[in-house]
Structures are given as structure tokens and as C-alpha cells.
Design a protein around this motif. Structure first.
Motif, PDB file in Angstrom:
ATOM      1  N   LEU A  20       5.185   1.298   4.247  1.00 41.46           N
ATOM      2  CA  LEU A  20       4.827   0.640   3.023  1.00 41.46           C
ATOM      3  C   LEU A  20       3.090   1.543   2.683  1.00 41.46           C
ATOM      4  N   LEU A  21       3.408   2.328   1.140  1.00 42.51           N
ATOM      5  CA  LEU A  21       2.194   2.855   0.862  1.00 42.51           C
ATOM      6  C   LEU A  21       1.491   2.150   0.354  1.00 42.51           C
ATOM      7  N   PRO A  54      14.882 -14.362   9.964  1.00 43.85           N
ATOM      8  CA  PRO A  54      14.229 -15.013   9.433  1.00 43.85           C
ATOM      9  C   PRO A  54      13.062 -15.607   9.126  1.00 43.85           C
ATOM     10  N   ALA A  55      11.928 -14.729   9.036  1.00 39.31           N
ATOM     11  CA  ALA A  55      10.813 -15.020   9.124  1.00 39.31           C
ATOM     12  C   ALA A  55       9.726 -13.857   8.701  1.00 39.31           C
ATOM     13  N   PRO A  56       9.231 -13.592   7.508  1.00 42.70           N
ATOM     14  CA  PRO A  56       8.210 -12.614   7.151  1.00 42.70           C
ATOM     15  C   PRO A  56       6.614 -11.967   8.695  1.00 42.70           C
ATOM     16  N   GLY A  57       6.202 -11.695   7.551  1.00 49.95           N
ATOM     17  CA  GLY A  57       4.968 -10.877   8.875  1.00 49.95           C
ATOM     18  C   GLY A  57       4.553  -9.618   8.536  1.00 49.95           C
ATOM     19  N   ALA A  58       3.751  -9.021   9.850  1.00 54.11           N
ATOM     20  CA  ALA A  58       3.727  -7.697   9.144  1.00 54.11           C
ATOM     21  C   ALA A  58       4.537  -6.942   9.172  1.00 54.11           C
ATOM     22  N   VAL A  59       4.048  -5.594   8.315  1.00 53.04           N
ATOM     23  CA  VAL A  59       4.642  -5.153   7.645  1.00 53.04           C
ATOM     24  C   VAL A  59       3.985  -2.994   8.225  1.00 53.04           C
ATOM     25  N   ARG A  60       4.546  -2.695   8.478  1.00 52.31           N
ATOM     26  CA  ARG A  60       3.966  -1.317   9.126  1.00 52.31           C
ATOM     27  C   ARG A  60       3.534  -0.310   7.336  1.00 52.31           C
ATOM     28  N   THR A  61       1.929   0.076   7.188  1.00 50.06           N
ATOM     29  CA  THR A  61       2.472   0.753   6.386  1.00 50.06           C
ATOM     30  C   THR A  61       2.088   2.198   7.000  1.00 50.06           C
ATOM     31  N   ASP A  62       1.751   3.385   5.202  1.00 50.37           N
ATOM     32  CA  ASP A  62       2.354   4.581   5.851  1.00 50.37           C
ATOM     33  C   ASP A  62       0.500   5.053   6.821  1.00 50.37           C
ATOM     34  N   ALA A  63      -0.030   3.840   6.825  1.00 46.15           N
ATOM     35  CA  ALA A  63      -1.647   3.902   7.185  1.00 46.15           C
ATOM     36  C   ALA A  63      -2.002   3.269   8.688  1.00 46.15           C
ATOM     37  N   ASP A  64      -3.400   3.212   8.845  1.00 46.37           N
ATOM     38  CA  ASP A  64      -3.905   2.814  10.687  1.00 46.37           C
ATOM     39  C   ASP A  64      -3.967   1.486  10.181  1.00 46.37           C
ATOM     40  N   PHE A  65      -2.988   0.759   9.376  1.00 44.85           N
ATOM     41  CA  PHE A  65      -2.895  -1.196   9.573  1.00 44.85           C
ATOM     42  C   PHE A  65      -2.281  -1.440   9.584  1.00 44.85           C
TER      43      PHE A  65
END
Length: 331
Positions: A20-21, A54-65
Motif C-alpha cells: 500500500l502507498l 480469516p482475519a485482518p491485521g498488519a498490511v505492509r506499505t511501500d514505506a518502512d512501516f
């Protein structure tokens, strides 16, 4: 239990993917999330969701978080509007033109009456789902050729900031998501509300022109083609009227032979190519010099400021003066 907690507000679900941006996630939350009635009541409820089960959570971005997302695809079932931002990295719609299973299943949850929109290359998701077949659409200008190769049934318009096809909307690169969200706010609740959101965000309520004005200027390449000498000569003499006969004479060819070879090598007629080069010369002068517009017109070979404005507007969708205000290095 409902994902949305405020009945009566327009429900917006932002569907995010890994890569994600972050700026594109912030656009709908900031703009639509700040749209209010005259009494100060919010008009939208905006939530973020993923297609992951089955569950959402942490989504990687194109940054460092990463972004911690609380909702899964069930949010799409209740949404009045679904917005799909771009994602960088491993992304099946962008690389293959096909949807992964989770993403396909998530999109199938969207109600038939819902509106769906994309920001930047999020349009690849909509196209892969078949939502853009036979329709007009746009995406980031850098990805336009790749988009066409994957989705030939879509009527791509790569020069505009956004396209509204009613229940499906697409926008160009990154910041054009601002233009799209303001357009949706304007369509939903009127210009007064949209203008108030724009003022708070310190952006224009409506930008002039399209994304053609942001494309990179072509970099000159070594030319070994048979009409290369004529083109190089033309670039040195753009400020004067140039005839087809003069161009052909630079290659010692007949006009007919020169025209045929020129089109074979450039894909354009000599006159169309000259116009493009003159627009590019005008762009450079508007960015780098303080010359008045009529002098820019003369130096670029348009003859008059009226001719320059007409060709500039046709090529870039914006006036020379507006382009200078945006891009001049002298301001």
C-alpha cells in the motif's frame, strides 16, 4: 455486528493490499472524513479493510512501516462506496491482469448498488474484475501502455485526472485521488461541501488540465534513422515556419519518399511531429525562462500567443499561463 457504527452517514470502505502507498490511504480518510453538514455533522464514515481471511491485521506499505487494519472483507458488504488504492510489489492484477482468490472473493461481496473507485494503479484491480470492460477509465500515465496490453477492452484515457462512469470511477497517479474524492464529495453533497473540504486541505477544489502536463519530456536519443538529419535540423529552426519541402531537402529526398519514411520511423506525420516538438519547446521556456507568453510562442514557432494557447490546451489540457504557475522554476 456492523462494521459501520453511524447509521445515516455515507459508508466508505477503503480496500487495501500489501505494498500500500500510505498517502493513498490517507486521501479518502482526510477528504471524505472531513466532509460535514452546515451544523458540523460528518457526512461520511470511512473505514479501512483488507481482502485477507480469516482475519485482518498488519498490511505492509511501500514505506518502512505497516498499517494495522481492523476490518476484513465483510466491510465491503455494507459500503456505499468502495475505494481501491494502489499497491506496489507482488500484485497479481498489475503483473498478470488476474485477481487472486482472496481479492476476487472480497470484490464479490460488494453490493450491486455500491459505487467503486480506484486511485492510481488501483484501476488494475477494477479492470481485472471486469468492472471496466467497455468503459472509459484512467490510471497513472507511467502504467498506461502496460494497462492497455492487459486490458484491451477498456477505453483507457491516460491524459485525464479522473473518469466518472457513474457507478465506477478511476483516477490517475497518486494526488489525482484528491481530485477524485473531491469530485465524489461534490457529486454526493454539492459544491459548497466539497469547497469547504478543499479549503481545509489547502488544495484547489478543481484542478485545471489533466495528467498529460505531468508526463516526462522525451529524452533525445542518438538518431541513426534516415530522417534523423532533417529532424535535428528542424529542432534548430523551430522558431521559423518549416515546410515539408524544406525538411525533405535535408535528406535529399522527394517529399513523398520523405513523408513515408518519416512516418515509418516516428509513427507520426512531419506536421504532427513538429507540433509536438514545439509544445515541448514551449514547455521548457515556460518552466525555465521569464519570457512573456507571446515571446515563448514566437520562439517555439507558433507565431502567435493564440496559436500557442490552442495547441498547448489541446496537448496538455491546460493554458500556458496555468502551466507556468505550476511548473516554473522561477516562482
Amino acid at each position: 455486528m456492523s462494521v459501520f457504527r453511524h447509521p445515516g452517514r455515507h459508508r466508505v470502505a477503503v480496500l487495501v493490499r500489501h505494498g500500500l502507498l500510505p498517502i493513498e490511504l490517507g486521501i479518502p480518510h482526510r477528504l471524505m472524513g472531513r466532509a460535514k453538514t452546515a451544523e458540523g455533522e460528518p457526512l461520511y464514515e470511512v473505514v479501512t479493510c483488507t481482502a485477507d481471511v480469516p482475519a485482518p491485521g498488519a498490511v505492509r506499505t511501500d514505506a518502512d512501516f505497516t498499517v494495522n487494519v481492523a476490518y476484513g472483507p465483510e466491510a465491503l458488504e455494507e459500503a456505499d462506496t468502495v475505494i481501491v488504492p494502489a499497491a506496489h510489489g507482488s500484485d497479481e492484477p498489475h503483473s498478470t491482469g488476474a485477481l487472486g482468490r482472496n481479492l476476487a472473493d472480497a470484490l464479490a461481496r460488494i453490493r450491486p448498488t455500491a459505487r467503486i473507485a480506484s486511485i492510481c494503479t488501483g484501476a488494475f484491480v477494477l479492470a481485472a474484475a471486469g468492472l471496466l470492460d467497455g468503459r472509459r477509465a484512467t490510471t497513472h500515465w507511467v502504467s498506461a501502455d502496460h494497462f492497455r496490453s492487459l486490458f484491451p477492452r477498456v477505453r483507457l484515457e491516460p491524459d485525464v485526472l479522473y473518469v466518472d462512469e457513474g457507478d465506477v470511477l478511476t483516477s490517475a497517479g497518486v494526488a489525482s485521488g484528491i481530485d477524485l474524492c473531491l469530485h465524489m464529495v461534490r457529486s454526493d453533497f454539492g459544491s459548497q461541501v466539497a469547497n469547504a473540504v478543499a479549503r481545509r486541505t489547502v488544495v484547489p477544489p478543481q484542478r485545471s488540465g489533466g495528467q498529460a502536463q505531468f508526463t516526462e519530456r522525451p529524452v533525445p536519443q542518438p538518431d541513426i534513422h534516415t530522417t534523423g538529419t532533417a529532424r535535428a535540423w528542424a529542432l534548430r529552426h523551430l522558431d521559423r515556419p518549416l515546410t515539408l519541402r524544406e525538411l525533405a531537402a535535408q535528406e535529399a529526398m522527394s517529399v513523398r519518399t520523405f513523408t513515408r519514411r518519416f512516418r515509418e520511423e516516428t509513427g507520426l506525420s512531419p506536421q504532427r511531429w513538429l507540433t509536438q516538438q514545439r509544445v515541448e519547446r514551449a514547455r521548457q521556456l515556460l518552466e525555465d525562462s521569464g519570457l512573456p507568453v507571446d515571446r515563448v510562442a514566437a520562439d517555439a514557432g507558433f507565431g502567435s500567443s493564440a496559436s500557442l494557447r490552442a495547441h498547448f490546451q489541446a496537448a496538455l489540457g491546460v493554458s500556458p499561463s496555468a502551466y507556468r504557475r505550476t511548473f516554473s522554476v522561477r516562482t
